[in-house]
Motif scaffolding. Structure first.
Motif, mmCIF file in Angstrom:
data_model
loop_
_atom_site.group_PDB
_atom_site.id
_atom_site.type_symbol
_atom_site.label_atom_id
_atom_site.label_comp_id
_atom_site.label_asym_id
_atom_site.label_seq_id
_atom_site.Cartn_x
_atom_site.Cartn_y
_atom_site.Cartn_z
ATOM 1 N N LYS A 107 12.088 -30.181 -3.337
ATOM 2 C CA LYS A 107 11.175 -29.845 -2.352
ATOM 3 C C LYS A 107 9.774 -30.401 -2.398
ATOM 4 O O LYS A 107 9.229 -30.831 -1.351
ATOM 5 C CB LYS A 107 11.201 -28.466 -1.993
ATOM 6 N N LYS A 149 10.157 -21.608 -0.868
ATOM 7 C CA LYS A 149 11.614 -22.247 -1.175
ATOM 8 C C LYS A 149 11.521 -22.881 -2.661
ATOM 9 O O LYS A 149 10.669 -23.260 -3.261
ATOM 10 C CB LYS A 149 11.230 -23.544 -0.242
ATOM 11 N N VAL A 159 15.988 -20.894 0.066
ATOM 12 C CA VAL A 159 14.835 -20.596 0.941
ATOM 13 C C VAL A 159 15.000 -19.388 1.466
ATOM 14 O O VAL A 159 16.214 -18.640 1.703
ATOM 15 C CB VAL A 159 15.073 -21.793 2.181
ATOM 16 N N GLU A 191 5.414 -22.539 2.537
ATOM 17 C CA GLU A 191 4.850 -23.290 3.549
ATOM 18 C C GLU A 191 4.959 -22.464 4.765
ATOM 19 O O GLU A 191 5.513 -21.239 4.936
ATOM 20 C CB GLU A 191 6.134 -24.448 3.678
ATOM 21 N N GLN A 192 4.171 -23.066 5.638
ATOM 22 C CA GLN A 192 3.681 -22.466 6.936
ATOM 23 C C GLN A 192 5.105 -22.191 7.690
ATOM 24 O O GLN A 192 6.091 -23.033 7.530
ATOM 25 C CB GLN A 192 3.003 -23.527 7.805
ATOM 26 N N TYR A 193 5.307 -21.090 8.426
ATOM 27 C CA TYR A 193 6.252 -20.934 9.189
ATOM 28 C C TYR A 193 6.445 -21.850 10.510
ATOM 29 O O TYR A 193 5.207 -21.702 11.324
ATOM 30 C CB TYR A 193 6.681 -19.383 9.529
ATOM 31 N N LEU A 194 7.286 -22.591 10.950
ATOM 32 C CA LEU A 194 7.474 -23.299 12.238
ATOM 33 C C LEU A 194 8.368 -22.551 13.232
ATOM 34 O O LEU A 194 9.471 -22.433 12.731
ATOM 35 C CB LEU A 194 7.948 -24.646 11.747
ATOM 36 N N GLU A 198 15.915 -25.664 15.919
ATOM 37 C CA GLU A 198 16.631 -27.075 14.745
ATOM 38 C C GLU A 198 17.569 -27.829 15.267
ATOM 39 O O GLU A 198 18.507 -27.290 16.024
ATOM 40 C CB GLU A 198 17.138 -26.109 13.454
ATOM 41 N N LYS A 220 24.497 -21.936 11.409
ATOM 42 C CA LYS A 220 24.611 -21.656 10.039
ATOM 43 C C LYS A 220 24.988 -20.367 9.665
ATOM 44 O O LYS A 220 25.499 -19.812 8.556
ATOM 45 C CB LYS A 220 23.232 -21.839 9.137
ATOM 46 N N GLU A 294 13.507 -30.245 6.231
ATOM 47 C CA GLU A 294 14.012 -30.840 4.974
ATOM 48 C C GLU A 294 14.593 -32.203 5.313
ATOM 49 O O GLU A 294 14.954 -32.485 6.109
ATOM 50 C CB GLU A 294 15.072 -29.840 4.322
#
Ligand code: AMP
Ligand code: GLY
Length: 436
Positions: A107, A149, A159, A191-194, A198, A220, A294
């Motif tokens: 990553k 992650k 994750v 990392e920043q949450y988006l 998706e 998922k 990703e």
């Protein structure tokens, strides 16, 4: 030509079905394959990480092309193994070098690559055991939810998304100090949450040119309404309604082009699929902007089961051009219809599940395609369950509601003890298309 496909899931059955249709394919071998792939070619009892065995098989059976389904052999360097052997280097290998596969295998590598190429992705920082203290401090500066992650491959489980700062800090410690994901979490990307929706976009590249394959959305979680444990994927649909021309234009110009250009510029050998896991985030102007969540260096599963049936072009032609570096000279024809795939799973999946149950109802399916994921032939010739994700049913139809309806009807008519499927695949997209 003779072709060898590596892998054993629904993705590989879908790829095998497309390869088998090509007049360019003389013999298709699938290693190790499943009960479904045996109808498209010959299953071969070889493990996907047995490079020596695979090389030997290729030479003995005059195989001219190897198509790699899963990521593990790519990250482990199967393309390099072939490239470094005089007798194997001219075999067309569809799958990137180990260096290219780092886009999925690390990553941190992927994030640095995106940063160098100016590709939109969440802000991030990477930490190790030595910098744990800085990591804990960094977490305190962020707003929840917190995204942690594991750097390396962790079978899709690396994750963590946590709402509470304390949980995020505890998890960071467990990952770095307690090796929660083994070696894979010796480095952790925070990392920043988006926030957004998706989707998956697939690209085939020869390292210089590219073709954008149909987009897809996968589901998922095990439970309806996207609840419960994460799975390998419970279904997929293609195309994705909100991935319209304007959105795909942004994907191509902001993500696909800089990715392919970047690989080329950095001298990274890459002939194969790029799977962009994207988040569509509503921008200030009200339109959707794509961000890379990703990269994967293979096709998605179960996205392939709704994407490949929509590819009308000869896939072997596409693969030959990928190997020859002439993808710009071939045309990609896509079926305009919608595809919906519903996954049927074994009782208990994604936790421990039973194998060996006899499957019935397969012969009655007429409007849908059944791809096998975890099946095998029993000694008495019955098709039995042999995995958590067992079968997936795909239907192509003029519109998404009808594709979904037929796939659900087919799913209902296939039976074994404890079989489960989600009834709500694609419903979020139907709702969105009504609102648009
Ligand atoms: P990955 O294995 O990187 O695909 O991450 C697994 C899942 O976590 C993704 O499918 C997303 O649902 C979610 N995810 C990963 N990164 C982020 C992020 N920065 N913001 C929001 N959700 C994320
Ligand atoms: N469907 C997600 C994946 O293949 O990783």
């Amino acid at each position: 030509m003779n072709i060898l496909l590596l892998g054993s899931g629904g993705r590989e059955h879908a790829i095998a079905a497309s390869i088998a249709k090509s007049a360019k394919c003389s013999k298709l071998f699938i290693a190790p394959g499943n009960a479904g792939t045996s109808a498209c070619g010959t299953n071969v009892d070889l493990k996907v990480d047995d490079f020596e065995g695979i090389g030997k098989f290729v030479l003995e059976h005059d195989v001219k092309m190897v198509v790699v389904g899963p990521e593990a052999p790519l990250v482990a360097g199967i393309a390099d193994y072939f490239a470094n052997d005089d007798r194997l280097q001219n075999i067309a290998m569809i799958g990137p070098s180990a260096q290219g596969a780092q886009l999925e295998g690390s990553k941190d590598f992927a994030k640095m690559f995106m940063q160098r190429m100016g590709i939109p992705t969440a802000e991030y920082k990477t930490f190790t055991k030595e910098t744990l203290k800085d990591g804990l401090k960094f977490l305190s500066t962020l707003q929840p939810p917190y995204v942690l992650k594991a750097d390396g491959l962790a079978a899709g489980k690396g994750v963590l998304i946590l709402d509470k700062l304390k949980d995020a800090k505890d998890s960071l410690k467990e990952m770095l100090e307690g090796a929660k994901f083994g070696d894979a979490s010796s480095r952790v990307v925070i990392e920043q949450y988006l926030s957004g929706v998706e989707l998956s976009v697939f690209v085939l590249t020869d390292g210089k040119h590219y073709k954008i394959l149909p987009s897809a959305k996968d589901y998922k979680r095990i439970g309806e309404g996207d609840t419960g444990l994460n799975t390998g994927g419970m279904g997929s649909v293609s195309p994705v309604v909100f991935a319209d021309k304007a959105f795909m234009h942004k994907v191509e110009h902001r993500i696909v082009q800089p990715t392919v250009r970047g690989l080329h510029k950095e001298g990274i050998d890459y002939k194969g699929f790029i799977f962009l896991g994207l988040m569509a985030v509503r921008g200030e102007d009200g339109t959707l902007d794509p961000y890379v969540i990703e990269y994967n260096v293979r096709m998605g599963d179960p996205e392939t089961e709704s994407v490949f049936p929509r590819i009308k072009s000869d896939v072997v032609d596409l693969f030959v051009s990928t190997w020859n570096g002439t993808l710009n000279n071939v045309q990609l024809d896509i079926d305009e219809r919608s595809a919906a795939c519903v996954m049927l799973t074994a009782e208990g999946y994604p936790e421990s599940y039973r194998k060996g149950d006899t499957i019935s109802g397969l012969d009655d399916i007429s409007k849908s395609i059944v791809f096998h994921a975890g099946t095998k032939l029993s000694p008495s010739g019955n098709i039995v369950t042999n995995g958590g994700r067992v079968l997936c049913v795909t239907t192509l139809s003029d519109n998404l509601p009808s594709a979904l309806l037929h796939s659900l009807q087919a799913a209902e008519s296939i039976k074994w003890k404890g079989r489960y499927y989600r009834h709500d695949i694609g419903q979020d997209l139907l709702k969105m298309s009504i609102e648009r």
